[in-house]
Write an enzyme that holds these catalytic residues in place. Structure first.
Site, PDB file in Angstrom:
ATOM      1  N   ASP A 188      18.935  36.126   7.749  1.00  0.00           N
ATOM      2  CA  ASP A 188      19.133  35.676   9.165  1.00  0.00           C
ATOM      3  C   ASP A 188      20.339  36.247   9.549  1.00  0.00           C
ATOM      4  OD1 ASP A 188      16.959  34.098   9.208  1.00  0.00           O
ATOM      5  OD2 ASP A 188      18.092  32.396   8.564  1.00  0.00           O
ATOM      6  N   VAL A 210      15.348  35.630 -44.100  1.00  0.00           N
ATOM      7  CA  VAL A 210      16.600  34.972 -43.309  1.00  0.00           C
ATOM      8  C   VAL A 210      17.143  36.189 -42.730  1.00  0.00           C
ATOM      9  CG1 VAL A 210      18.693  33.969 -43.580  1.00  0.00           C
ATOM     10  CG2 VAL A 210      16.774  33.085 -44.706  1.00  0.00           C
TER      11      VAL A 210
END
Length: 943
Positions: free
Chosen positions: A360, A313
């Site tokens: 662009d 754990v």
């Protein structure tokens, strides 16, 4: 023929495309076999389109033109899926085995039961967080998708309107142009060189011409006079009447079959899954080793198992899945607030490593509000004032350029739309191409009524613009004869001119006049203006060939227009430069125009940038192109086509670059799909481009790309921050357990229940707060990360061991100091020994306090936390404070003492732990200072 059935005829006469259906008046003829006029009759419409009343009635009859939403997992399935994560499976198995161990114990140990319940609680908590985040992210994505409009142009009552595609109904007259996505199944009634890409339906990506003539019966998709939902127009223009909408379309039929296709996992998800397997495997292996070590030492099976379980754990980061999903979702939402809609999770991951942006010019770097500022005619300039699409302003000596503006205006498909809001919140806008919109505004400023001119000279045919010819031509009936109106790129158009008309006088175009026109074009372009040439030709008939209509032209003049740069772009470009991102402008404009805009926004700063045209690219082989892109020069690609853009993207990727590409047209789709990040324009882009892209700019601005890159880097950084945070404290939990084992101490320094309490109280909430950490101030001053760099890089693992090692040394030392100072032999310790209870409480409290300061340390990689601000993430402080408060409750409340086997700590203990807890923060600040000094030294040496 009036229809009486509930469904309109499909291409073969059936209802919604199903052949063989009949109406109340007998079998309906297939619309594909009918002449255009008969098609309108069959669909009970006209060339003026439906009236508003007819449209409302049909919308009620046929329903909205939309496909059913994709099949989403049921809520309960989404919830149950949270328990299939590998970490969850490991913990569920551990909980089940612990419950079994409790049942086998005699007598039963309540601590074992508490451990089993605690593990299960962690799993449920993680599942709840993960489910809530996934559910919220799904709803957010749906809401953001709705922000991107899907519209179409239709004629309603003779008026051209732009409507949401979902409002299309059978009988609507649709206007189609290159770049449009087809929103319903339609029969062409007018086609001008129109071609479509049917790849979504047929798999064939070649452009296929369309006609309005009747064709013979056959497969619906073979009907050359029909266009179908989901396809796109790649060339030409035309009009078509809708005959099927929504699920009745051919695309709707295929959509239903494909709706349940499984999603592919992204590389980031695969990386996390791989990490989870390794961590879970390591946890199981170390846990098994500890079980094997303790069992021969005389421990019974169940206690040895519980001990091994605690080790396992300690190594499992239970909060990782929930924290990861939260961090990604926060990143997507932040990008949406900056006008960047992320369509794919992969885009979030890739944005942080972008090295090249091919952008662009128009609309991305500029405002996309073209304004004519100069007209050159009669050998002289004619200034035009006024900005934007509002037709306020004047043209100098307007009478001498009226013919030029008349011809240019007739050669336009755009429409100028006045504001409809009486409160003045709306502005004039252009429906269609912005360049054409600027021409319409200039004509209005010259007091030219184009509506009257269009009535006097109705259009009879059109040769649409394409990127090869760089021209557009319309043919009009002008009295007894016909006239071709042509506009386009000056170089291409001047080659086709033989005459010139200046000041109302027409004559042969002399070489001197040609040179003057070229010089004027270059002069306008050098000012950053987009330049169009305008010409006309008289014709004898209404159906000339394209070559005939576009040769022997009479030059009327030039028009120069400016699209002003967006004010926010300059700072964004500078930010990308600092971030090591190369910006390449890719434009179809003249090189001089492109360079002028690039200089204004900061893409070009040197006296002589490298300017490459599409024609030059055509002469280069791949090796030459690769060598060109390798040069560290400022690169402008001008007069290029979408095919050129695709080739440049591929060349950059061959060099290992991570490329983001912007695009708005249908022909940009291949480059957008091929790029690492395809960026489509949300406001001005075509549906085809938006569908191909992985990111959509809702405001079309380059600044939003830069902001998204910054946030993408922050998302990846935040993932690494909470990885370091989670795994470093796992080291702090594991080392004391291993030390106790090899030192011969019979009990664990920290129990599995305590570890789970740390995971719940001081792990998950701070990790979530780290996932929401804003970008570091210098995140855009660093070079892009390598695309080959892993989450668990050497630097990350080293930092985990560095911070975790300090934390582990402190809590291990505290534990053995406390038990050793008591004078009690190791073998005499039991779980009920007060000194032992105090010692394990100090270990747990030491980890919690250390994690509080550890969270502050991992907030930055290089910047000092003092520069960022200790209080600048209040959620993190609150989460850490909650963890400390929970620890105090575990220490002092009797009910929790019995669960965790803890004891009260005095002020001295807390003071000691607080001092030790600051050591990871102090040490990491020293590490960061050393890194900064080393970077400054390298920078100085480079200069």
């Amino acid at each position: 023929m009036m229809r009486t059935s509930a469904d309109p005829p499909g291409p073969d006469g059936g209802k919604g495309g199903d052949a063989g259906a009949t109406s109340g008046s007998g079998p309906l003829p297939a619309v594909r076999e009918l002449a255009p006029g008969d098609v309108l009759t069959a669909l009970d419409t006209s060339r003026r389109g439906l009236s508003a009343a007819q449209a409302r009635a049909r919308l009620e009859q046929y329903g909205a033109n939309e496909l059913p939403p994709g099949r989403h997992r049921a809520v309960w399935r989404q919830l149950m899926a949270q328990f299939t994560d590998l970490f969850a499976v490991v913990l569920i198995a551990a909980s089940g085995i612990t419950f079994l161990a409790y049942g086998l114990e005699d007598p039963h140990d309540v601590g074992t039961l508490q451990l089993a319940v605690a593990i299960l609680c962690v799993v449920i908590l993680n599942a709840a967080i993960g489910f809530a985040q996934e559910y919220s992210a799904e709803r957010t994505a749906q809401a953001l998708e709705a922000m991107v409009p899907h519209t179409c142009r239709v004629l309603r009552g003779g008026e051209r309107l732009e409507l949401p595609a979902r409002e299309l109904v059978p009988g609507d007259m649709v206007m189609l142009e290159a770049g449009d996505a087809v929103s319903a199944d339609c029969r062409m009634v007018e086609a001008h060189e129109l071609a479509v890409n049917n790849a979504p339906l047929t798999g064939e990506s070649n452009a296929v011409g369309r006609t309005s003539d009747p064709v013979a019966a056959g497969s619906p998709l073979d009907a050359r006079n029909c266009v179908f939902m989901g396809t796109d127009v790649v060339a030409g223009s035309g009009r078509a009447v809708v005959f099927a909408t929504g699920e009745r379309t051919e695309f709707g039929r295929i959509y239903r079959l494909a709706a349940a296709a499984p999603r592919q996992k992204t590389p980031l998800q695969l990386q996390v899954a791989s990490m989870a397997r390794r961590v879970a495997g390591a946890a199981l292996a170390i846990g098994a080793l500890m079980f094997a070590v303790r069992l021969p030492a005389g421990e019974s099976v169940v206690p040895s198992f519980v001990f091994a379980l605690g080790v396992m754990v300690a190594l499992v980061p239970e909060g990782l899945p929930a924290t990861l999903s939260v961090s990604l979702a926060i990143g997507v939402r932040r990008m949406a607030r900056r006008h960047a809609l992320i369509k794919q999770l992969l885009a979030v991951e890739t944005l942080g490593s972008t090295t090249v942006v091919c952008t662009d010019k128009t609309g991305t770097l500029t405002q996309a509000e073209m304004t004519v500022t100069q007209i050159w005619a009669g050998g002289a300039p004619h200034p035009v004032n006024g900005v934007g699409y509002t037709p306020d302003g004047r043209v100098a000596d307007a009478a001498s350029v009226r013919e030029l503006l008349r011809v240019a205006g007739l050669c336009c498909n755009a429409r100028l739309v006045p504001p409809t809001d009486p409160e003045g919140r709306e502005h004039w806008r252009v429906l269609g191409d912005t360049t054409e919109g600027a021409l319409l505004v200039a004509a209005a400023k010259a007091a030219l009524d184009l509506g009257v001119e269009e009535t006097a000279a109705p259009r009879v045919t059109e040769f649409p613009f394409d990127s090869t010819r760089k021209l557009m031509t319309t043919v009009h009936k002008n009295g007894p004869r016909y006239q071709a109106c042509v506009k386009g790129a000056p170089v291409e158009l001047l080659e086709r001119c033989t005459d010139v008309e200046w000041d109302g006088r027409r004559g042969p175009l002399t070489e001197q006049e040609r040179v003057a026109a070229v010089g004027a074009s270059d002069a306008l372009a050098s000012q950053g203006l987009r330049v169009l040439a305008v010409a006309r030709r008289e014709l004898d008939g209404p159906r000339p060939t394209q070559d005939a209509a576009e040769s022997g032209l009479t030059l009327l003049g030039l028009v120069g227009m400016l699209d002003p740069p967006r004010p926010e772009v300059t700072d964004a470009v500078a930010g990308c430069r600092r971030a090591g991102i190369r910006i390449v402008m890719v434009t179809g404009d003249h090189p001089l125009t492109g360079e002028a805009v690039a200089r204004r926004v900061g893409i070009v700063r040197r006296p002589e940038p490298l300017v490459v045209t599409g024609a030059q690219l055509d002469t280069m082989d791949d090796e030459t192109l690769d060598a060109l892109l390798t040069e560290p020069s400022e690169l402008l690609l001008c007069r290029v086509s979408p095919e050129h853009k695709m080739r440049v993207v591929t060349a950059f990727q061959r060099r290992g670059e991570v490329v983001a590409v912007t695009g708005d047209g249908a022909n940009d789709a291949p480059a957008l799909k091929h790029a690492d990040i395809g960026v489509a324009m949300g406001a001005s882009g075509t549906d085809v481009a938006r569908e191909a892209a992985s990111m959509v700019l809702l405001d079309d601005s380059f600044a939003s790309i830069a902001a998204a890159v910054r946030l993408g880097r922050a998302v990846y950084q935040n993932i690494r921050k909470f990885l370091v945070y989670l795994f470093s404290h796992n080291v702090g939990e594991l080392v004391p357990i291993l030390a106790a084992t090899f030192a011969g101490f019979p009990l664990v320094p920290i129990s599995a229940v305590q570890i789970l309490a740390i995971d719940l109280g001081s792990d998950v909430l701070p990790a979530l707060a780290l996932g929401a950490e804003p970008p570091e101030p210098d995140v855009m001053n660093r070079p892009p990360r390598s695309r080959r760099e892993r989450l668990f890089s050497a630097a990350v693992v080293g930092r985990i061991l560095f911070l975790g090692g300090i934390q582990a040394a402190c809590v291990t030392g505290v534990f053995f100091w406390h038990v050793g100072s008591s004078g009690i032999p190791f073998d005499d310790f039991t779980e009920d020994t007060l000194v032992y209870q105090e010692a394990i409480t100090m270990v747990q409290a030491g980890i919690v306090l250390s994690q509080f300061f550890n969270a502050l340390a991992v907030r930055t990689d290089r910047q000092s936390i003092l520069k960022v601000g200790l209080l600048s993430n209040p959620a993190l402080l609150a989460a850490g404070g909650f963890g400390v408060a929970l620890m105090a409750a575990i220490s002092y409340l009797p009910a929790l003492q019995s669960v965790f086997n803890t004891a009260p700590l005095d002020a001295t203990d807390w003071a000691l732990l607080a001092v030790l807890g600051t050591l990871p923060l102090i040490a990491d600040e020293a590490r960061k200072a050393w890194l900064r000094r080393r970077a400054d030294h390298r920078e100085g040496a480079a200069r």
